[in-house]
Design an enzyme around this catalytic site. Structure first.
Site, PDB file in Angstrom:
ATOM      1  N   GLU A 179      32.843  50.407  77.884  1.00  0.00           N
ATOM      2  CA  GLU A 179      34.091  49.899  78.484  1.00  0.00           C
ATOM      3  C   GLU A 179      34.744  50.948  79.373  1.00  0.00           C
ATOM      4  O   GLU A 179      35.853  51.417  79.101  1.00  0.00           O
ATOM      5  CB  GLU A 179      35.053  49.452  77.379  1.00  0.00           C
ATOM      6  CG  GLU A 179      34.532  48.273  76.595  1.00  0.00           C
ATOM      7  CD  GLU A 179      35.521  47.754  75.547  1.00  0.00           C
ATOM      8  OE1 GLU A 179      36.427  48.495  75.149  1.00  0.00           O
ATOM      9  OE2 GLU A 179      35.373  46.594  75.133  1.00  0.00           O
ATOM     10  N   GLU A 372      29.122  43.114  73.179  1.00  0.00           N
ATOM     11  CA  GLU A 372      30.166  42.970  72.149  1.00  0.00           C
ATOM     12  C   GLU A 372      30.767  41.581  72.236  1.00  0.00           C
ATOM     13  O   GLU A 372      31.135  41.131  73.323  1.00  0.00           O
ATOM     14  CB  GLU A 372      31.319  43.979  72.353  1.00  0.00           C
ATOM     15  CG  GLU A 372      30.991  45.394  71.992  1.00  0.00           C
ATOM     16  CD  GLU A 372      32.195  46.328  72.112  1.00  0.00           C
ATOM     17  OE1 GLU A 372      33.335  45.873  71.899  1.00  0.00           O
ATOM     18  OE2 GLU A 372      31.977  47.506  72.421  1.00  0.00           O
TER      19      GLU A 372
HETATM   20  C1  BG6 Z   1      36.067  47.158  72.192  1.00  0.00           C
HETATM   21  C2  BG6 Z   1      35.518  48.483  71.790  1.00  0.00           C
HETATM   22  O1  BG6 Z   1      37.205  47.416  72.934  1.00  0.00           O
HETATM   23  O2  BG6 Z   1      36.524  46.261  71.230  1.00  0.00           O
HETATM   24  C3  BG6 Z   1      35.263  48.644  70.308  1.00  0.00           C
HETATM   25  O3  BG6 Z   1      34.380  48.830  72.518  1.00  0.00           O
HETATM   26  C4  BG6 Z   1      36.314  47.918  69.519  1.00  0.00           C
HETATM   27  O4  BG6 Z   1      35.190  50.016  70.035  1.00  0.00           O
HETATM   28  C5  BG6 Z   1      36.226  46.428  69.859  1.00  0.00           C
HETATM   29  O5  BG6 Z   1      36.245  48.113  68.159  1.00  0.00           O
HETATM   30  C6  BG6 Z   1      37.152  45.533  69.073  1.00  0.00           C
HETATM   31  O6  BG6 Z   1      38.462  45.990  69.135  1.00  0.00           O
HETATM   32  P1  BG6 Z   1      39.302  46.305  67.827  1.00  0.00           P
HETATM   33  O7  BG6 Z   1      40.526  46.899  68.352  1.00  0.00           O
HETATM   34  O8  BG6 Z   1      39.497  44.996  67.175  1.00  0.00           O
HETATM   35  O9  BG6 Z   1      38.492  47.243  67.040  1.00  0.00           O
END
Ligand code: BG6
Length: 476
Positions: A179, A372
Site C-alpha cells: 500500500e 488483501e
Molecule cells: C491494510 C494493511 O491497510 O489493511 C494491513 O495492508 C491491515 O496491514 C489491513 O491490517 C486491514 O486493516 P486493519 O486496520 O483492519 O488491520
C-alpha cells in the site's frame, strides 16, 4: 471453469502484525514496533507524535503479534490444510539488517525467512513476498528521517539484493511496498516520517513518495538482473470513491481522491508522473526531488502486476460541510445509504470490488493480484469451542463472486486472491486483536492475554471447499 487453471488461492499477513519475537536472533527495532495501543496510536502513525522508543505506560501489540515467529510451521501447515496455493507474507527489515545500514546481513534473520519459504514450498505453496509492509528500521528513521532522505533508497536496495539472491529459484512473486499510497495517510507507519511542528508535511510526504517510487523501480531492475523470472508487483490500498450525488462537483471530488492513489500506480505502471499529478503538486508549491536519471529509471522499470487491497468503497462530497460528517481514520468516507457496514464502520460493497477491479484494469491493462480482502469482525468462541463466523463467509463469498464476475463477464486478468489476515492478527489501524479477519482463531486479547492457541473457525472448512472447487462452490 470460471477461474483460470493457474489462479492462486491463499491468504496474507504482515510481519509486524504476526511475528512477535521482537528482539530475537539479532532483530533490530522498527517503526512498526512502536505503534502503541490506544488513543496515541493515530498521532504516532501520522508522525505528529514522536515515539522512537518504547515509553512507559503504553502497550505495544506488535511486540507479541500472534507469536508466529515461533509457530510459523504449524500455521503454514494449517494454511496447507485449507489448500492454499499461495501465501503472502512480509519481511521484517530489521531481522535482516537490524540497523538498516550494516555491511553484512544478519544470517539468523535470513534463515528464518528461508525456513518460512521452504516450509511453504514443502506444501506446494507459492510464497508471495512483500519486501516492505510498512517496515522501516528505527535507526534509519533517526539517522535519515525515514524516506524523506534519498539515502533510504540504497539501504532498501541492499535489503532487496540480499533477498533476491537468497531466494532465487524459490520465490517468483514480490511486492516492493505494501500500500504505497498509505504514506499519504499514515506517514510514520508507512514511511518512517516524523514531522517538525512547522514543516510542510505535504512536501515531505511527496519527497518520500518519489524516493519510494525510485526505489521500487530500481528494485524491479535489480530483481530482473538477478532472476529474469521474478515477477515484481506494485501495490495500493484501493477502493472506488463514489460521488455523494450526481452533481458534477461531487464527481470531480471523488475523482480527485482516486487520483491521490493513482498518483503512485501511474508511475509504477506507466513509468512517469501523470500530468494531473504534476500540475496539482505545482499548484501547491510542492517539488518532487527528481534528479539525475530518475525519469529514465521510472520509465524503464515498471511493475509486472498490480497488487491491491480492497475492503470497501468510499463516498466523497464537494461540500466541505457535508464532508465534516465523514468517518474513518485512514480513509475517511461519508456513509453510503445503500450499504451495510462492518462493526468498524467499513462499508461492505462486493459490487464496489468489481467496479474497483475494472477501473484498475481499464486504466493499466496489466494483470491484477488481489492481495488483501476480508472482514474484520468480533468472533465469539462458543462453549463447545466452535466459532461460527457466517458473516465472514458471506462477505468472502460475495467478494469472490464479484471477482468471478470480473473474470467471466468483464474479461479481467487476475493472478490470484489472498484474503487478509488468513489467521487472526493485530489490526494495523487500531492495534486490536478483537478485530479478527482469520479462518484461524488465535486465543489472545487486545493486550496479549491468552494461550495463543489456534482454532479452526467455521470459515476454515468453507474456504477449504472453495479452494478445492477452484472457486466454483461458494455455498455455506
Ligand atoms: C491494510 C494493511 O491497510 O489493511 C494491513 O495492508 C491491515 O496491514 C489491513 O491490517 C486491514 O486493516 P486493519 O486496520 O483492519 O488491520
Amino acid at each position: 471453469m470460471s477461474f483460470p487453471k493457474d489462479f492462486l488461492w491463499g491468504g496474507a499477513t504482515a510481519a509486524n502484525q504476526v511475528e512477535g519475537g521482537l528482539m530475537e536472533d539479532g532483530r533490530g527495532l522498527a517503526n512498526v514496533d512502536l505503534l502503541p495501543f490506544g488513543e496515541q496510536r493515530y498521532a504516532v502513525m501520522a508522525g505528529t507524535r514522536k515515539m522512537l522508543q518504547f515509553e512507559a505506560g503504553y502497550d505495544y501489540p506488535a511486540t507479541r503479534g500472534i507469536d508466529m515467529y515461533h509457530r510459523y510451521q504449524t500455521d503454514i501447515a494449517l494454511f496447507a490444510e485449507m489448500g492454499f496455493s499461495v501465501y503472502r507474507f512480509s519481511i521484517s527489515w530489521t531481522r535482516i539488517f537490524p540497523q538498516g545500514d550494516e555491511a553484512q546481513p544478519n544470517e539468523a534473520g535470513l534463515r528464518f525467512y528461508e525456513n518460512m519459504v521452504d516450509t511453504c514450498l514443502s506444501y506446494g505453496i507459492t510464497p508471495l513476498i512483500t519486501i516492505s509492509h510498512f517496515d522501516c528500521p528505527i535507526y534509519l528513521v533517526e539517522k535519515f528521517g525515514g524516506w524523506r532522505n534519498r539515502q533510504m533508497i540504497d539501504a532498501y536496495l541492499r535489503l532487496c539484493e540480499v533477498l533476491f539472491i537468497r531466494f532465487k529459484g524459490k520465490v517468483r512473486y514480490w511486492i516492493t511496498f505494501n500500500e504505497i499510497n498509505m504514506l499519504l495517510h499514515a506517514p510514520f507507519m508507512a514511511a518512517g516520517l516524523v514531522f517538525d511542528e512547522h514543516e510542510n508535511q505535504e512536501q515531505v510526504k511527496y519527497t518520500a513518495a518519489h524516493h519510494e517510487l525510485v526505489a521500487s523501480a530500481l528494485a524491479t531492475k535489480l530483481a530482473k538482473s538477478i532472476d529474469n523470472h521474478y515477477q515484481i508487483g506494485c501495490m495500493i490500498a484501493a477502493g472506488e470513491n463514489y460521488p455523494n450525488t450526481p452533481n458534477p462537483a461531487d464527481i470531480w471530488a471523488a475523482k480527485e481522491i482516486d487520483r491521490e492513489s493513482f498518483f503512485f500506480t501511474d508511475v509504477q505502471i506507466n513509468g512517469y508522473y501523470s500530468n494531473y499529478a504534476l500540475k496539482t503538486l505545482a499548484r501547491k508549491g510542492i517539488k518532487l526531488p527528481i534528479i539525475g536519471d530518475d525519469a529514465d529509471i521510472l520509465r524503464q522499470h515498471t511493475a509486472d502486476f498490480l497488487g491491491f487491497s480492497y475492503y470497501s468503497s468510499s463516498v466523497a462530497s464537494s461540500d466541505p460541510k457535508i464532508n465534516e460528517t465523514r468517518e474513518g481514520n485512514l480513509f475517511p468516507t461519508l456513509k453510503n445509504p445503500y450499504l451495510a457496514a462492518s462493526e468498524w464502520g467499513w462499508q461492505i460493497d462486493p459490487l464496489g470490488f468489481r467496479i474497483t477491479m475494472n477501473t484498475l484494469y481499464d486504466r493499466y491493462h496489466i494483470p491484477l493480484f488481489v492481495v488483501e480482502n476480508g472482514l474484520g469482525a468480533i468472533d465469539t468462541v462458543e462453549p463447545d469451542g466452535s466459532i461460527d463466523d457466517d458473516y465472514r463467509i458471506i462477505y468472502l463469498a460475495q467478494h469472490i463472486q464479484a471477482m468471478k464476475d470480473a473474470i467471466e463477464q468483464d474479461g479481467l486478468e487476475i493472478l490470484g486472491y489472498t484474503t487478509w489476515g488468513c489467521i487472526d492478527l493485530v489490526s494495523a489501524s487500531s492495534g486490536e486483536m478483537k478485530k479478527r479477519y482469520g479462518f484461524i482463531y488465535v486465543d489472545s486479547d487486545n493486550h496479549g492475554k491468552g494461550t495463543f492457541e489456534r482454532k479452526r473457525k467455521k470459515s476454515f472448512s468453507w474456504y477449504q471447499k472453495v479452494i478445492a472447487s477452484h472457486g466454483e462452490d461458494l455455498s455455506n
